[in-house]
Design a protein around this motif. Structure first.
Motif, PDB file in Angstrom:
ATOM      1  N   PHE A  80      -7.392  -3.182  -2.747  1.00  0.00           N
ATOM      2  CA  PHE A  80      -7.615  -4.285  -1.812  1.00  0.00           C
ATOM      3  C   PHE A  80      -8.947  -4.972  -2.110  1.00  0.00           C
ATOM      4  O   PHE A  80      -9.044  -6.202  -2.078  1.00  0.00           O
ATOM      5  CB  PHE A  80      -7.591  -3.750  -0.379  1.00  0.00           C
ATOM      6  CG  PHE A  80      -7.450  -4.826   0.657  1.00  0.00           C
ATOM      7  CD1 PHE A  80      -6.232  -5.451   0.870  1.00  0.00           C
ATOM      8  CD2 PHE A  80      -8.535  -5.217   1.416  1.00  0.00           C
ATOM      9  CE1 PHE A  80      -6.105  -6.453   1.816  1.00  0.00           C
ATOM     10  CE2 PHE A  80      -8.417  -6.221   2.363  1.00  0.00           C
ATOM     11  CZ  PHE A  80      -7.205  -6.839   2.575  1.00  0.00           C
ATOM     12  N   ASN A 100      -5.659   2.589  -2.439  1.00  0.00           N
ATOM     13  CA  ASN A 100      -5.319   1.409  -1.634  1.00  0.00           C
ATOM     14  C   ASN A 100      -6.562   0.558  -1.372  1.00  0.00           C
ATOM     15  O   ASN A 100      -6.556  -0.658  -1.543  1.00  0.00           O
ATOM     16  CB  ASN A 100      -4.721   1.835  -0.294  1.00  0.00           C
ATOM     17  CG  ASN A 100      -3.330   2.417  -0.415  1.00  0.00           C
ATOM     18  OD1 ASN A 100      -2.576   2.041  -1.311  1.00  0.00           O
ATOM     19  ND2 ASN A 100      -2.989   3.333   0.482  1.00  0.00           N
ATOM     20  N   VAL A 101      -7.616   1.235  -0.957  1.00  0.00           N
ATOM     21  CA  VAL A 101      -8.846   0.512  -0.611  1.00  0.00           C
ATOM     22  C   VAL A 101      -9.448  -0.143  -1.857  1.00  0.00           C
ATOM     23  O   VAL A 101      -9.881  -1.306  -1.825  1.00  0.00           O
ATOM     24  CB  VAL A 101      -9.864   1.478   0.044  1.00  0.00           C
ATOM     25  CG1 VAL A 101     -11.216   0.798   0.236  1.00  0.00           C
ATOM     26  CG2 VAL A 101      -9.328   1.984   1.374  1.00  0.00           C
ATOM     27  N   ALA A 103       0.848  -1.203   0.000  1.00  0.00           N
ATOM     28  CA  ALA A 103       0.000   0.000   0.000  1.00  0.00           C
ATOM     29  C   ALA A 103       0.881   1.249   0.000  1.00  0.00           C
ATOM     30  O   ALA A 103       1.983   1.244   0.538  1.00  0.00           O
ATOM     31  CB  ALA A 103      -0.895  -0.013   1.234  1.00  0.00           C
ATOM     32  N   LEU A 131      -7.293  -1.124   6.022  1.00  0.00           N
ATOM     33  CA  LEU A 131      -6.879  -2.339   5.298  1.00  0.00           C
ATOM     34  C   LEU A 131      -6.774  -3.581   6.182  1.00  0.00           C
ATOM     35  O   LEU A 131      -6.698  -4.698   5.668  1.00  0.00           O
ATOM     36  CB  LEU A 131      -5.520  -2.104   4.621  1.00  0.00           C
ATOM     37  CG  LEU A 131      -5.458  -0.945   3.625  1.00  0.00           C
ATOM     38  CD1 LEU A 131      -4.014  -0.659   3.214  1.00  0.00           C
ATOM     39  CD2 LEU A 131      -6.299  -1.258   2.389  1.00  0.00           C
ATOM     40  N   ASN A 132      -6.736  -3.370   7.486  1.00  0.00           N
ATOM     41  CA  ASN A 132      -6.483  -4.505   8.381  1.00  0.00           C
ATOM     42  C   ASN A 132      -7.558  -4.584   9.443  1.00  0.00           C
ATOM     43  O   ASN A 132      -7.303  -4.977  10.576  1.00  0.00           O
ATOM     44  CB  ASN A 132      -5.097  -4.310   9.033  1.00  0.00           C
ATOM     45  CG  ASN A 132      -4.446  -5.627   9.415  1.00  0.00           C
ATOM     46  OD1 ASN A 132      -4.985  -6.704   9.136  1.00  0.00           O
ATOM     47  ND2 ASN A 132      -3.291  -5.548  10.059  1.00  0.00           N
ATOM     48  N   TYR A 134       3.079  -1.159   4.372  1.00  0.00           N
ATOM     49  CA  TYR A 134       2.746   0.262   4.232  1.00  0.00           C
ATOM     50  C   TYR A 134       4.001   0.967   3.737  1.00  0.00           C
ATOM     51  O   TYR A 134       4.888   1.321   4.520  1.00  0.00           O
ATOM     52  CB  TYR A 134       2.263   0.836   5.561  1.00  0.00           C
ATOM     53  CG  TYR A 134       1.064   0.103   6.144  1.00  0.00           C
ATOM     54  CD1 TYR A 134       0.106  -0.493   5.311  1.00  0.00           C
ATOM     55  CD2 TYR A 134       0.868   0.006   7.519  1.00  0.00           C
ATOM     56  CE1 TYR A 134      -0.991  -1.158   5.834  1.00  0.00           C
ATOM     57  CE2 TYR A 134      -0.228  -0.659   8.051  1.00  0.00           C
ATOM     58  CZ  TYR A 134      -1.153  -1.240   7.202  1.00  0.00           C
ATOM     59  OH  TYR A 134      -2.240  -1.911   7.725  1.00  0.00           O
ATOM     60  N   LEU A 152       0.579  -7.150   4.973  1.00  0.00           N
ATOM     61  CA  LEU A 152       0.428  -5.792   4.451  1.00  0.00           C
ATOM     62  C   LEU A 152       1.761  -5.066   4.578  1.00  0.00           C
ATOM     63  O   LEU A 152       2.465  -5.229   5.577  1.00  0.00           O
ATOM     64  CB  LEU A 152      -0.640  -5.039   5.252  1.00  0.00           C
ATOM     65  CG  LEU A 152      -2.056  -5.619   5.199  1.00  0.00           C
ATOM     66  CD1 LEU A 152      -2.940  -4.973   6.256  1.00  0.00           C
ATOM     67  CD2 LEU A 152      -2.662  -5.413   3.812  1.00  0.00           C
TER      68      LEU A 152
END
Lengths: 204, 159
Positions: free
Chosen positions: A119, A115-116, A105, A160-161, A142, A140
């Protein structure tokens, strides 16, 4: 799914680096290729199918063998996917047979929607291959933490997590090789533990 | 997603024998079996001159991409692909749902010859894969000797 060749005790594993365009997926592979310590002949060539502007067109590919695994010759094939939205068919092709995923990301605030979206696209593409992200080891990363205007790790985790059991997440500056090996070693560990657990006898 | 069965020595020997026969009949240089995900499974012939790992990965990707294009133009019968070269050419034949047969051959050999013998070899490889699958389709992974907790890092950064 990994290839297990009991005849010559060989295990082949496919790891795919996924994420939004220009997020640093190819940089991860370049850094692994340039800096990994291997026995002679255990590192293949980095194959990059890129456009003239250095954007990944089809995929990047790096075959490599881990030194510290005994019992099986364990060959890893590292792939990236093209991040641009238009190359979705290509991403589906590269995901075929995937064993583990490193989601790279971009940490900058203005890249959060990408990013979203990426994903979500990963989950959709896995579904089209009858796979579920919950069943596949992934970590992931970053990336680009050295740039100004990056989002806090907690915010990226929230985006994301956000799940009951969080997956490992690493901050990285891939262009400086920071966080690159940490991500690769963790996905390797998760993958191999999954295989070993699957190989345990199942009792009713 | 369904996957390849575990392959034991008997499977690899049978597949290699099929590839050797193919090379002898067609006078091709190298033959290999690759998984559609890009893994190299078996090979015979002149391996020293080529990076077969990368060839398997790239050829699988190219074949799958061409098959996707065929689907987009409503062509459902796409089972082989041919890359013509001035010195060496490549022929790819679909074996089954999971794998491909790749044949590298000199330009002096006609592609028709290679295609003819590859068409005979592919079902033999497919049958061996079915045999491997039938041996124990629910078999788990036999990785009991895998020692993956020995060190803190599998991949080490060069100092």
């Amino acid at each position: 799914m990994a290839i297990i060749n009991q005849a010559n005790r060989e295990l082949q594993v496919k790891i795919v680096y996924y994420g939004p365009a220009m997020g640093g997926k190819t940089t991860n592979l370049v850094q692994v290729h340039d800096h990994v310590q291997t026995a002679q002949g255990n590192k293949g060539k980095l194959v990059s199918l890129a456009t003239s502007s250095d954007r990944t067109l089809f995929f990047d590919f790096l075959p490599i063998e881990a030194m510290a695994i005994k019992g099986f010759k364990t060959k890893f094939q590292l792939y990236t996917v093209p991040g641009q939205v238009i190359y979705n068919t290509t991403r589906q092709l590269v995901l075929r047979g995937v064993d583990g995923i490193v989601f790279v990301a971009d940490s900058r605030y203005d890249k959060m929607p990408e990013n979203v979206e990426s994903f979500q696209n990963l989950q959709d593409n896995l579904k089209s291959l009858k796979l579920d992200l919950d069943d596949i080891p992934y970590v992931l990363q970053y990336n680009k933490r050295d740039l100004p205007d990056v989002a806090p790790v907690e915010y990226m985790d929230f985006l994301l997590n956000n799940r009951e059991v969080q997956v490992p997440a690493f901050t990285a500056c891939a262009n400086k090789c920071e966080g690159v090996f940490e991500s690769l070693n963790m996905i390797t560990r998760m993958l191999l533990h999954k295989f070993v657990n699957q190989s345990q006898p199942q009792y009713a | 997603m369904a996957t390849l069965p575990q392959l034991v020595e008997e499977d690899i020997l049978a597949i290699e024998a099929t590839l050797r026969t193919l090379l002898k009949q067609s006078e091709a240089a190298t033959a290999l079996i690759a998984d559609k995900g890009g893994f190299l499974i078996a090979h015979q012939g002149n391996a020293a001159d080529y990076d077969l790992t990368s060839i398997a990965a790239l050829a699988s990707g190219a074949f799958m991409a061409s098959q996707s294009i065929a689907g987009m133009i409503a062509e459902t019968n796409f089972t082989s692909a041919y890359q013509q070269g001035e010195s060496f050419s490549l022929f790819i034949q679909e074996v089954d749902e999971f794998c491909l047969l790749l044949v590298i051959f000199p330009a002096s050999v006609g592609v028709g010859t290679v295609k003819y013998y590859a068409s005979a070899a592919a079902p033999r490889v497919a049958r061996q894969m079915q045999t491997a699958q039938a041996r124990d389709p629910s078999a788990g992974l036999d990785l009991s000797v895998l020692n993956c907790a020995e060190t803190s890092g599998f991949f080490k950064r060069r100092a």
